[in-house]
Design an enzyme around this catalytic site. Structure first.
Site, mmCIF file in Angstrom:
data_model
loop_
_atom_site.group_PDB
_atom_site.id
_atom_site.type_symbol
_atom_site.label_atom_id
_atom_site.label_comp_id
_atom_site.label_asym_id
_atom_site.label_seq_id
_atom_site.Cartn_x
_atom_site.Cartn_y
_atom_site.Cartn_z
ATOM 1 N N SER A 15 8.931 -7.317 -9.595
ATOM 2 C CA SER A 15 8.783 -5.965 -10.424
ATOM 3 C C SER A 15 9.422 -6.261 -11.689
ATOM 4 O O SER A 15 10.272 -7.054 -11.886
ATOM 5 C CB SER A 15 9.869 -5.100 -9.688
ATOM 6 N N THR A 62 9.104 2.374 -5.217
ATOM 7 C CA THR A 62 8.046 1.772 -5.145
ATOM 8 C C THR A 62 7.364 1.590 -3.741
ATOM 9 O O THR A 62 8.075 1.662 -2.825
ATOM 10 C CB THR A 62 7.857 0.570 -6.236
ATOM 11 N N LYS A 66 7.298 5.264 -1.286
ATOM 12 C CA LYS A 66 7.223 6.645 -2.158
ATOM 13 C C LYS A 66 7.075 8.118 -1.359
ATOM 14 O O LYS A 66 7.749 9.143 -1.570
ATOM 15 C CB LYS A 66 6.270 6.318 -3.120
ATOM 16 N N ASP A 103 3.902 8.475 -12.276
ATOM 17 C CA ASP A 103 2.689 7.716 -12.264
ATOM 18 C C ASP A 103 1.461 8.525 -12.989
ATOM 19 O O ASP A 103 0.677 7.687 -13.776
ATOM 20 C CB ASP A 103 2.041 7.386 -10.844
ATOM 21 N N GLY A 128 -10.705 5.248 -4.146
ATOM 22 C CA GLY A 128 -9.674 5.247 -3.187
ATOM 23 C C GLY A 128 -9.058 6.498 -2.956
ATOM 24 O O GLY A 128 -9.125 7.428 -3.906
ATOM 25 N N ALA A 129 -8.493 6.769 -1.861
ATOM 26 C CA ALA A 129 -7.931 8.101 -1.447
ATOM 27 C C ALA A 129 -6.489 7.907 -0.735
ATOM 28 O O ALA A 129 -6.060 8.879 -0.151
ATOM 29 C CB ALA A 129 -8.955 8.899 -0.497
ATOM 30 N N GLY A 131 -1.997 6.708 -1.535
ATOM 31 C CA GLY A 131 -1.054 7.355 -2.609
ATOM 32 C C GLY A 131 -1.278 7.231 -4.012
ATOM 33 O O GLY A 131 -1.073 7.885 -4.821
ATOM 34 N N TYR A 218 -1.971 -4.491 -11.627
ATOM 35 C CA TYR A 218 -1.660 -5.289 -12.793
ATOM 36 C C TYR A 218 -1.383 -6.656 -12.252
ATOM 37 O O TYR A 218 -0.510 -6.779 -11.263
ATOM 38 C CB TYR A 218 -0.596 -4.671 -13.766
HETATM 39 P P1 ATR Z 1 -1.508 3.078 -1.760
HETATM 40 O O1 ATR Z 1 -0.563 4.175 -1.439
HETATM 41 O O2 ATR Z 1 -1.047 1.884 -2.400
HETATM 42 O O3 ATR Z 1 -2.713 3.636 -2.323
HETATM 43 P P2 ATR Z 1 -2.862 3.242 0.863
HETATM 44 O O4 ATR Z 1 -2.438 4.744 0.918
HETATM 45 O O5 ATR Z 1 -2.891 2.369 2.230
HETATM 46 O O6 ATR Z 1 -2.109 2.568 -0.008
HETATM 47 O O7 ATR Z 1 -4.435 3.503 0.181
HETATM 48 C C1 ATR Z 1 -5.108 2.381 0.045
HETATM 49 C C2 ATR Z 1 -6.413 2.573 -0.436
HETATM 50 O O8 ATR Z 1 -7.162 1.282 -0.897
HETATM 51 C C3 ATR Z 1 -7.319 3.501 0.421
HETATM 52 O O9 ATR Z 1 -8.089 4.314 -0.311
HETATM 53 C C4 ATR Z 1 -8.003 2.488 0.960
HETATM 54 O O10 ATR Z 1 -9.496 2.637 1.651
HETATM 55 P P3 ATR Z 1 -9.401 3.499 3.059
HETATM 56 O O11 ATR Z 1 -8.938 4.727 3.173
HETATM 57 O O12 ATR Z 1 -10.835 3.361 3.753
HETATM 58 O O13 ATR Z 1 -8.366 2.183 4.101
HETATM 59 C C5 ATR Z 1 -8.487 1.700 -0.036
HETATM 60 N N1 ATR Z 1 -8.883 0.173 0.298
HETATM 61 C C6 ATR Z 1 -8.030 -0.765 0.534
HETATM 62 N N2 ATR Z 1 -8.742 -2.019 0.603
HETATM 63 C C7 ATR Z 1 -9.901 -1.896 0.251
HETATM 64 C C8 ATR Z 1 -11.342 -2.758 0.129
HETATM 65 N N3 ATR Z 1 -11.330 -4.018 0.470
HETATM 66 N N4 ATR Z 1 -12.167 -1.675 0.077
HETATM 67 C C9 ATR Z 1 -12.079 -0.644 -0.318
HETATM 68 N N5 ATR Z 1 -11.167 0.095 -0.276
HETATM 69 C C10 ATR Z 1 -10.148 -0.440 -0.088
#
Ligand code: ATR
Length: 274
Positions: A15, A62, A66, A103, A128-129, A131, A218
């Protein structure tokens, strides 16, 4: 005795937060120390209480804690409630444990102040959906884009997030393949695909000419998503270093009531190490 702060997470060894907050403290003359705590799955809540009992004034939280920090806080800011996640814990004057989330504002400040990217009236794609996306989507919408599309590998999660956002703005949730034929002025990567070396499987030619890409991740060398952005001709293919420093500055302000300058700290971290 200096006031104590720390970042808690796992992994936490790499970190950059201690370095960033030490630079802020130095710059603003604040008497504080900032440590690293490797969080434990079994003892996270205990570790937080112990730190606070021993003079801790605040914590950055982190991955992967969270959401648990959100449960632990006795009061929450609106932005923490929106994100369902806390990255900043603050001991208030009344001795309450307040949870906040810096964030979203961190991303916004990096985009607008550091890179002069205008979001008003623009078409934004958030990949992505999880956190990371939840933490920033409200802030993106508050800028008044023409459209915000949330696209995810698991379509239902994107649709659910889009539905949960009570907003008059145009928001859509969809799958990655549904993006074909659409174009966006800004594409933000909030997936964790980069952790395993890769980018989400998205169609080509979805970036408007002159548009920008932003990876919330990053790394010391360009991330895969930054390289993808460049390959698509992005005007700016940005990584999350600026967001990291800007969210830290907001946490610092929440704790100390002082706003540090972020540019010199971003420049310091960008400088190549020997
Ligand atoms: P964080 O809290 O870091 O966002 P998370 O809640 O596990 O972690 O979410 C990870 C996100 O990355 C999700 O949207 C995941 O897609 P899924 O909901 O389908 O799992 C997405 N993700 C992770 N690896 C991926 C990949 N190789 N291709 C596309 N999306 C990916």
């Amino acid at each position: 005795m200096p006031d104590r702060y720390a970042v808690i997470g796992n992994p936490v060894a790499h970190s950059k937060s201690p370095e960033i907050h030490a630079a802020f403290a130095n710059q603003t003359g604040q008497d504080m120390v900032y440590e690293r705590i490797r969080g434990s799955d079994d003892r996270f809540e205990h570790q937080v209480r112990e730190f606070l009992t021993h003079g801790g004034r605040g914590l950055n939280v982190t991955v992967p804690f969270k959401e648990r920090a959100c449960q632990l806080a006795t009061e929450l800011s609106d932005r923490a409630k929106d994100a369902g996640a806390v990255n900043t814990l603050i001991v208030t004057r009344e001795g309450e444990l307040r949870g906040d989330n810096s964030d979203g504002i961190g991303l916004l400040r990096d985009l607008s102040r550091n890179h002069h990217i205008t979001l008003t009236g623009s078409r934004i794609l958030l990949l992505g959906a999880g956190g990371a996306s939840r933490g920033v989507m409200r802030h993106l919408l508050d800028q008044g884009p023409e459209l915000l599309v949330i696209a995810n590998r698991t379509v239902d999660k994107a649709r659910l997030l889009a539905r949960q956002l009570a907003t008059p703005a145009k928001v859509e949730g969809c799958g990655l393949a549904d993006l074909a034929g659409q174009t966006f002025d800004l594409i933000v990567n909030g997936t964790s695909a980069g952790l395993n070396g890769g980018i989400p499987d998205i169609p080509r030619n979805i970036l408007t000419p002159g548009g920008s890409t932003y990876d919330m991740m990053y790394a010391d060398k360009p991330t895969d998503f930054v390289r993808w952005g460049k390959s698509q001709g992005a005007r700016n293919a940005l990584d999350g270093l600026g967001m990291l420093v800007e969210q830290a500055a907001e946490s610092f302000y929440l704790w100390r009531g002082v706003r540090p300058f972020t540019q010199p700290v971003i420049a310091m971290l960008r400088a190549p190490t020997e």
